[in-house]
Design an enzyme around this catalytic site. Sequence first.
Site, PDB file in Angstrom:
ATOM      1  N   CYS A 140       3.087   5.849   5.073  1.00 58.99           N
ATOM      2  CA  CYS A 140       2.104   5.718   3.994  1.00 58.99           C
ATOM      3  C   CYS A 140       0.921   4.879   4.468  1.00 58.99           C
ATOM      4  CB  CYS A 140       2.738   5.080   2.757  1.00 58.99           C
ATOM      5  SG  CYS A 140       1.593   4.958   1.357  1.00 58.99           S
ATOM      6  N   CYS A 193      -0.517   2.655   1.709  1.00 60.25           N
ATOM      7  CA  CYS A 193       0.321   1.488   1.426  1.00 60.25           C
ATOM      8  C   CYS A 193       0.189   0.419   2.497  1.00 60.25           C
ATOM      9  CB  CYS A 193       1.794   1.895   1.335  1.00 60.25           C
ATOM     10  SG  CYS A 193       2.149   3.283   0.252  1.00 60.25           S
ATOM     11  N   ASP A 194       0.213   0.839   3.761  1.00 58.13           N
ATOM     12  CA  ASP A 194       0.376  -0.112   4.856  1.00 58.13           C
ATOM     13  C   ASP A 194      -0.828  -0.248   5.784  1.00 58.13           C
ATOM     14  OD1 ASP A 194       2.989  -0.453   3.967  1.00 58.13           O
ATOM     15  OD2 ASP A 194       3.744   1.161   5.228  1.00 58.13           O
TER      16      ASP A 194
END
Length: 332
Positions: A143, A146-147
Site C-alpha cells: 500500500c 499507507c506507507d
Amino acid sequence: MHSKVIIIGSGPAGHTAAIYAARANLSPVMFEGMMAGGVAPGGQLTTTTEVENFPGFPEGITGSELTDKLREQSTRFGTDIITETISRVDLAARPIKVWREDADGDNDAPDTCDALIVATGATAKRLHIAGEDEYWQRGMSACAVCDGAAPIFRNKPLVVIGGGDSACEEATFLTKYASHVYIAVRRDAFRASNIMAKRAANHPKITVLWNTHVAEAKGNGSLLTHVVLQDAKSGEKRDLEVSGLFYAIGHTPNTAFLSGQLDTDETGYLLVKPGSTITKIRGVFAAGDVHDKQYRQAITAAGSGCMAALDAEKYLEELEAEEQEKAAAGKL
C-alpha cells in the site's frame, strides 16, 4: 448463541461498527478471526508499520497499536469479541446462521443473529518472492498510500511491481517522496488505461522496466537495500538498489465463506445499495474493503463501519415494528 448483531471481521470497519452498535445497546458479537485471510485479528492494518494518516494521532501510530486501541474501545462499550473464524453462513435462514471454523459439519449448532455485518476486508496479493518473509514491512509493502511517506522511503529509490492502473497510480504517488521510482512490468506493455500508462511512462522520476520480474528481496538484515531483477525473456539477473518495494497487483476480497450468497462485481467485491452498506439480502450489510475497491484506507473503512451499524440499527427497528404489527394482528 443468538445475538441481535454479529460482526465478522476486526479491522477498522468491524470495530467501528461494533462501537456504534454497542453504544446503541445492540450487544454486538464480533468474530475477529484467527489468521483469517492469512493475517492476524485486526486485518491488513496489523501488517502496516507506521500509520500517519489516521486522524487523532499527530505523531503517528503503528498499525498494531491502532488495532489494539480499536479493540479496547469495542470491548469498553460491551462488544463480545470471539477469536474464531467464521467458515460458512446461511443468509437465507431466519435468523441468519453462521458456523465457526471448527464446527463439525451440521452436527454443531450455528450461532445466529438478526442482523449480520460483513467486514472481512480484502487481502493484498503478494508474490512471496525469496526474502519477502524477512523484509515484509521492513521495506516491502502492498500500500503506497499507507506507507509511502514513511521516513525509510523518503528520498530513496523505490520499485513498484505491477502493470495495471494501480501500479501506475501508486508509482506516480510515490514520486512525491522517492528520489526515483521503477515500475517492474512482466510484459512489454502496461495493462493500465492509456491515460494512466502515459502519465507514468512520461514522468521524469519514473523508469519502466519492461519484461522484468523481481526475483528476490535482499537487505542488510534490518531493512531492504536492493532487489534481484530477472529478464522475462533471457532469464538474465541483475541487482537494483532500492529501499522500498511496493506490490500493486490487486487485492482478493475475503468472501469465500459466503459461497456466492451475496452479489459481487467482476473482481469479487460485494455489491451494496449506493450510498449505503445494504446488500441484496435484507439484514445483511457489508462494510469496509470487502466492498470498497477504490479507496481501501483505514479511515474510509471506519466510516463504512459506522454506516453499517446505523443501517443495521434501522433494520432492527423496522423488524421489531413488523413483529409488533404481526402480534397485534394475531390478537384481533
